[in-house]
Design a protein around this motif. Sequence first.
Motif, short mmCIF file in Angstrom:
data_model
loop_
_atom_site.label_atom_id
_atom_site.label_comp_id
_atom_site.label_asym_id
_atom_site.label_seq_id
_atom_site.Cartn_x
_atom_site.Cartn_y
_atom_site.Cartn_z
N THR A 1 -2.93 -3.94 -5.71
CA THR A 1 -4.26 -3.39 -5.44
C THR A 1 -4.91 -4.11 -4.27
O THR A 1 -4.71 -5.30 -4.07
CB THR A 1 -5.15 -3.52 -6.71
OG1 THR A 1 -6.38 -2.86 -6.49
CG2 THR A 1 -5.40 -4.96 -7.08
N ALA A 2 -5.63 -3.36 -3.45
CA ALA A 2 -6.37 -3.89 -2.29
C ALA A 2 -5.45 -4.40 -1.18
O ALA A 2 -5.88 -5.18 -0.34
CB ALA A 2 -7.33 -5.00 -2.70
N SER A 3 -4.22 -3.92 -1.14
CA SER A 3 -3.29 -4.38 -0.10
C SER A 3 -3.29 -3.49 1.14
O SER A 3 -2.64 -3.81 2.14
CB SER A 3 -1.86 -4.46 -0.66
OG SER A 3 -1.41 -3.19 -1.09
N GLY A 4 -3.99 -2.35 1.09
CA GLY A 4 -4.06 -1.47 2.25
C GLY A 4 -3.06 -0.34 2.25
O GLY A 4 -2.76 0.22 3.30
N LYS A 5 -2.56 0.04 1.07
CA LYS A 5 -1.54 1.09 0.97
C LYS A 5 -2.06 2.44 1.47
O LYS A 5 -1.36 3.13 2.21
CB LYS A 5 -1.07 1.25 -0.48
CG LYS A 5 -0.37 0.05 -1.07
CD LYS A 5 0.11 0.33 -2.47
CE LYS A 5 -1.00 0.65 -3.44
NZ LYS A 5 -1.94 -0.48 -3.68
N ALA B 1 -0.59 4.69 4.43
CA ALA B 1 -0.01 5.99 4.10
C ALA B 1 -0.58 7.09 4.98
O ALA B 1 0.15 7.96 5.47
CB ALA B 1 -0.26 6.31 2.62
N VAL B 2 -1.89 7.04 5.22
CA VAL B 2 -2.53 8.06 6.05
C VAL B 2 -2.00 7.96 7.49
O VAL B 2 -1.72 8.99 8.13
CB VAL B 2 -4.06 7.90 6.02
CG1 VAL B 2 -4.73 8.81 7.05
CG2 VAL B 2 -4.59 8.22 4.62
N LEU C 1 5.21 8.77 -1.61
CA LEU C 1 4.55 8.43 -2.86
C LEU C 1 3.92 7.05 -2.73
O LEU C 1 4.62 6.08 -2.40
CB LEU C 1 5.53 8.44 -4.03
CG LEU C 1 5.84 9.83 -4.62
CD1 LEU C 1 6.73 10.62 -3.68
CD2 LEU C 1 6.46 9.72 -5.99
N THR C 2 2.62 6.96 -2.99
CA THR C 2 1.96 5.67 -2.85
C THR C 2 0.92 5.48 -3.95
O THR C 2 0.26 6.44 -4.37
CB THR C 2 1.30 5.53 -1.46
OG1 THR C 2 0.81 4.19 -1.31
CG2 THR C 2 0.14 6.51 -1.28
N GLN D 1 6.13 -0.95 12.15
CA GLN D 1 7.17 -1.58 11.33
C GLN D 1 7.61 -0.65 10.20
O GLN D 1 8.80 -0.52 9.92
CB GLN D 1 6.66 -2.90 10.76
CG GLN D 1 6.39 -3.98 11.78
CD GLN D 1 5.91 -5.25 11.13
OE1 GLN D 1 6.48 -5.72 10.16
NE2 GLN D 1 4.82 -5.81 11.65
N ALA D 2 6.63 -0.03 9.54
CA ALA D 2 6.96 0.89 8.45
C ALA D 2 7.74 2.09 8.97
O ALA D 2 8.72 2.52 8.34
CB ALA D 2 5.68 1.35 7.75
#
Length: 322
Positions: free
Chosen positions: A15-19, A23-24, A100-101, A306-307
């Motif tokens: 939680t709160a890691s910026g996923k 993703a957007v 999926l996130t 990187q992703a």
Amino acid sequence: MSARKPGVVFLLGPTASGKTGLAVELVERLDAEIVSVDSAMVYCGMDIGTAKPDAETLARAPHALIDIRDPAQPYSAADFRADAIAEIERIHAAGRLPLLTGGTSLYFRALEDGLSDMPSRDEALRARLTAEAERDGWHALHERLRAIDPDSGRRIHRNDAQRIQRALEIHELTGLAPSVLHARDRDRRNASALPWSICKIAVAPARRQTLHERIAQRFRSMLAQGLYAEVEKLYARPDLSLELPSMRAVGYRQLWQVMDGDMTLDEGIEKAVFASRQLAKRQLTWLRSLDDVNWLDSEEKNIENQALTKIKNARLRTGAVL
């Protein structure tokens, strides 16, 4: 040579890691669609405390599986698995990549591994078994296990109190040998294996203190955005209570207890932040147990690139072969 399986991206993190932000960004640079993996975002009217994407973000990158239940309605891991598979198949049929996130590890596990037939913990039964072990010794309970289930008795060491207790608990709750249920679980997992290639990316700050600071800052921001009023509106509904899974979500539970008079607002805020940090700890423990995860430090620059590189290197195929 067989065709490659359609691809799926799991974007994981505490939680709160910026996923969501990552993703957007990825959706706008890939031909992808987002499927939410969040046990609280499924509920309507629970927006601020779940960090649900706002209207502007959803216009840029629609999310499937948010706002699909009223908070009074149950939503299980089995429901999620069925819904997620349907969404993934829809996205593949459109020739796109499902992304999926979310932070609900139970949902990711249910999707990838299927649902277990193993019974849940029974605290009263465990207390009784512990009392029997204190009286007779764990070796005596191991002998009982060997008589009930020779396979488990051979596999579990006579000094392994935790596994002896769990095996006897399973037998008493189901009437079946634990080895039989474990074999069924293996067969079920094999039968429910997903027909996709999965690229797993986990995003988290390298320093735990950074994550703790983000969690506290985010909860303060939620309060400034009107979280207390959001929970007040839910609290006023006669069909909602802390017995429901929706109201046990972190933040909502603590503010509900404030409204019940069980604690002050300052105490509720402190407990909510602590609960969020404990949730993050459990999420990270689970993530570190996974194989084939590409880790990214959320504090680094160009994390989107990187992703993207990780996903492209996985050579995922989008959509079905026509």
